[in-house]
Design a protein around this motif. Structure first.
Motif, PDB file in Angstrom:
ATOM      1  N   THR A  31       0.827  -1.208   0.000  1.00  0.00           N
ATOM      2  CA  THR A  31       0.000   0.000   0.000  1.00  0.00           C
ATOM      3  C   THR A  31       0.861   1.258   0.000  1.00  0.00           C
ATOM      4  OG1 THR A  31      -1.749  -1.160   1.228  1.00  0.00           O
ATOM      5  CG2 THR A  31      -1.836   1.244   1.207  1.00  0.00           C
ATOM      6  N   ASP A  32       0.494   2.202  -0.849  1.00  0.00           N
ATOM      7  CA  ASP A  32       1.163   3.506  -0.884  1.00  0.00           C
ATOM      8  C   ASP A  32       0.719   4.311   0.338  1.00  0.00           C
ATOM      9  OD1 ASP A  32       1.981   6.135  -1.353  1.00  0.00           O
ATOM     10  OD2 ASP A  32       1.720   5.969  -3.516  1.00  0.00           O
ATOM     11  N   VAL A  33       1.647   4.629   1.229  1.00  0.00           N
ATOM     12  CA  VAL A  33       1.286   5.283   2.488  1.00  0.00           C
ATOM     13  C   VAL A  33       0.824   6.718   2.287  1.00  0.00           C
ATOM     14  CG1 VAL A  33       2.782   3.831   3.899  1.00  0.00           C
ATOM     15  CG2 VAL A  33       3.692   5.948   2.921  1.00  0.00           C
ATOM     16  N   SER A  34       1.082   7.295   1.132  1.00  0.00           N
ATOM     17  CA  SER A  34       0.655   8.674   0.883  1.00  0.00           C
ATOM     18  C   SER A  34      -0.767   8.762   0.323  1.00  0.00           C
ATOM     19  CB  SER A  34       1.625   9.361  -0.082  1.00  0.00           C
ATOM     20  OG  SER A  34       1.617   8.722  -1.347  1.00  0.00           O
ATOM     21  N   THR A  35      -1.223   7.686  -0.333  1.00  0.00           N
ATOM     22  CA  THR A  35      -2.556   7.700  -0.958  1.00  0.00           C
ATOM     23  C   THR A  35      -3.501   6.632  -0.428  1.00  0.00           C
ATOM     24  OG1 THR A  35      -1.864   6.208  -2.754  1.00  0.00           O
ATOM     25  CG2 THR A  35      -1.562   8.581  -3.100  1.00  0.00           C
ATOM     26  N   GLY A  36      -2.951   5.565   0.141  1.00  0.00           N
ATOM     27  CA  GLY A  36      -3.781   4.467   0.596  1.00  0.00           C
ATOM     28  C   GLY A  36      -4.175   3.504  -0.512  1.00  0.00           C
ATOM     29  N   ASP A  39      -0.717  -1.108  -4.671  1.00  0.00           N
ATOM     30  CA  ASP A  39       0.201  -1.087  -5.809  1.00  0.00           C
ATOM     31  C   ASP A  39      -0.493  -1.685  -7.034  1.00  0.00           C
ATOM     32  OD1 ASP A  39       2.212  -1.439  -7.662  1.00  0.00           O
ATOM     33  OD2 ASP A  39       3.667  -2.239  -6.226  1.00  0.00           O
ATOM     34  N   LYS A 241       4.148   1.988   8.803  1.00  0.00           N
ATOM     35  CA  LYS A 241       3.700   3.285   8.314  1.00  0.00           C
ATOM     36  C   LYS A 241       2.328   3.131   7.672  1.00  0.00           C
ATOM     37  CE  LYS A 241       8.234   5.347   7.455  1.00  0.00           C
ATOM     38  NZ  LYS A 241       9.132   5.947   6.435  1.00  0.00           N
ATOM     39  N   TYR A 243      -1.277   5.138   6.079  1.00  0.00           N
ATOM     40  CA  TYR A 243      -1.882   6.356   5.557  1.00  0.00           C
ATOM     41  C   TYR A 243      -3.050   6.749   6.455  1.00  0.00           C
ATOM     42  CZ  TYR A 243      -5.123   2.890   3.743  1.00  0.00           C
ATOM     43  OH  TYR A 243      -5.997   1.846   3.637  1.00  0.00           O
TER      44      TYR A 243
END
Length: 272
Positions: A31-36, A39, A241, A243
């Motif tokens: 998971t992209d921690v900036s957008t939730g 991938d 980490k 989001y």
């Protein structure tokens, strides 16, 4: 074919744990921690996740088909229902505080708040506060004979409105398709939450023909709440980490405990 009690519980636990495990892996590694967002090269895990959730939901009515269902609202004392109801009420109060803090942060961060978001989230916060009182009174009703929470006629609709207002607040945001997996799961949880509490109202009003559908919706709602909340809590505990989220995982964890406990209480076990 009558399914043994141990096999019944195991059949629900296996897809539940499988879906939760996939969600944990996604939160920790995919998971992209900036957008939730998941991938986009790992879309296969999204399909696998929702397939396991669908199998779980479809499996529940099959497992309940030949099970005897009993009325959980018959005036008997239950320490377990007392504990989970009060815990659900406490979690709802936490949700009230959580949403109030989110409202404050939102207003402080933007110059012109969107009313189509701000009003539903404020209504959801007020509903959460009323839900806190509702579940605590329900719990006390399972502990003492002094009063019966079933007599609180119109108050039973409050948990239904809580789910509805949260859903309205979510519909104001744009989602990036299936890659916004957690939001999609949250939508599904809220829909099953409305179904569960609608059936709850019907059974409280003595329509006992709806007991089996209440049991189904309780298992489905409780399981999905657990899948939504437990992986996020686990990720938090291992200091991963994460989001930002617009919902309280603690609230859904305790709502899961309430719905699953009530549903299990409805099933007549052989030894009973």
């Amino acid at each position: 074919m009558k399914i043994p009690d141990k096999a019944f519980f195991a059949a629900i636990a296996v897809p539940l744990l499988f879906a939760s495990a996939i969600r944990c892996v996604q939160l920790l590694f995919l998971t992209d921690v900036s957008t939730g967002l998941i991938d986009k090269n790992r879309a296969g895990t999204i399909v696998l996740f929702f397939t396991s959730c669908l199998v779980l939901i479809l499996l529940i009515p099959f497992l309940l088909k030949n099970k005897a269902i009993q009325n959980p609202f018959y005036k008997t004392k239950s320490r377990l229902l007392f504990v989970v109801s009060v815990a659900a009420g406490t979690a709802m109060f936490y949700d009230f505080v959580f949403k109030c803090v989110n409202c404050y942060k939102y207003v402080a961060a933007v110059s012109q708040p969107r009313l189509n978001y701000f009003i539903p989230i404020c209504l959801a916060a007020m509903s959460a506060l009323l839900c806190a009182l509702y579940f605590i009174m329900m719990g006390v009703s399972f502990k003492t004979d002094r009063y019966d929470f079933k007599s609180f006629k119109y108050y039973h609709i409050v948990p239904l409105f809580w789910n509805l207002f949260v859903l309205f607040s979510m519909l104001t945001d744009y989602d990036d398709g299936i890659y916004a997996e957690e939001k999609t799961l949250h939508y599904i949880v809220l829909v099953f939450g409305m179904l569960f509490f609608a059936k709850l109202i019907g059974c409280i009003n003595s329509d006992y023909k709806k007991l089996k559908s209440l049991c189904f919706s309780g298992f489905a709602y409780g399981a999905l709440c657990l899948i939504l909340s437990a992986p996020r809590i686990i990720a938090f505990l291992v200091d991963a980490k994460l989001y930002g989220s617009d919902f309280s995982a603690v609230t859904y964890l305790f709502m899961s405990a309430f719905a699953l406990t009530l549903s299990f209480k409805m099933i007549k076990l052989k030894e009973e």
